[in-house]
Design an enzyme around this catalytic site. Structure first.
Site, PDB file in Angstrom:
ATOM      1  N   LYS A 214      -0.747   9.976   1.420  1.00 19.96           N
ATOM      2  CA  LYS A 214      -0.665  11.189   2.239  1.00 19.96           C
ATOM      3  C   LYS A 214       0.577  11.150   3.117  1.00 19.96           C
ATOM      4  O   LYS A 214       0.878  10.140   3.747  1.00 19.96           O
ATOM      5  CB  LYS A 214      -1.914  11.338   3.106  1.00 19.96           C
ATOM      6  CG  LYS A 214      -3.165  11.612   2.303  1.00 19.96           C
ATOM      7  CD  LYS A 214      -4.360  11.763   3.220  1.00 19.96           C
ATOM      8  CE  LYS A 214      -5.624  12.001   2.389  1.00 19.96           C
ATOM      9  NZ  LYS A 214      -6.822  12.081   3.231  1.00 19.96           N
TER      10      LYS A 214
ATOM     11  N   ASP B  27       0.852  -1.192   0.000  1.00 19.99           N
ATOM     12  CA  ASP B  27       0.000   0.000   0.000  1.00 19.99           C
ATOM     13  C   ASP B  27       0.891   1.246   0.000  1.00 19.99           C
ATOM     14  O   ASP B  27       1.790   1.372   0.823  1.00 19.99           O
ATOM     15  CB  ASP B  27      -0.888  -0.008   1.240  1.00 19.99           C
ATOM     16  CG  ASP B  27      -2.011   1.002   1.160  1.00 19.99           C
ATOM     17  OD1 ASP B  27      -1.794   2.092   0.591  1.00 19.99           O
ATOM     18  OD2 ASP B  27      -3.099   0.720   1.674  1.00 19.99           O
TER      19      ASP B  27
END
Length: 135
Positions: free
Chosen positions: A49, A45
């Site tokens: 951010k 993943d």
């Protein structure tokens, strides 16, 4: 995971293990030191951010653990289709001189996953790298 388990059974690879879950905890608790020949991390993943970068799989804590778990000459295989994540992964390895970037034929001969079709469909490049523990 089930498809890979089926394939490993058919190819009679008894030393290959699959784990779906928190890999850090599994490696820390269940794997003996200096016992891993090859470790594969495919498309982790990216946590885009900045405030979430601490959640990325490949970090100094994991690499410190892997230094103890991977055999000398053992390999780590990394793939992603996120260029900024690939750069970050390679940056994470830089302080760990015991892991040397290598060219490995695995990527040309064996690497076929469902991620490849997602990357192609979305017109994204796949970035791959192998590292070998040299001491």
């Amino acid at each position: 995971v089930q498809q890979l388990e089926t394939k490993l059974t058919k190819e009679t690879l008894p030393n290959a293990k699959i784990f779906h879950g928190n890999g850090y905890i599994f490696i820390e608790d269940a794997i003996q030191n200096h016992s891993i020949d090859r470790l594969f991390i495919f498309h982790p993943d990216p946590w885009f951010k900045k405030r979430h970068h601490k959640r990325r799989v490949i970090n100094a804590k994991l690499l410190t653990l892997l230094n103890n778990k991977i055999k000398t000459n053992g390999k780590i295989y990394i793939s992603t289709d996120v260029d900024t994540l690939f750069e970050d992964i390679n940056d994470q390895f830089k302080p760990f001189e015991q892991f040397k970037k290598i060219n490995d034929p695995f990527w040309n001969e064996n690497y076929k996953t469902h991620w490849s079709s997602f990357s192609a469909k979305d017109n994204r490049n796949c970035f791959v790298q192998a590292y070998q523990k040299i001491n």
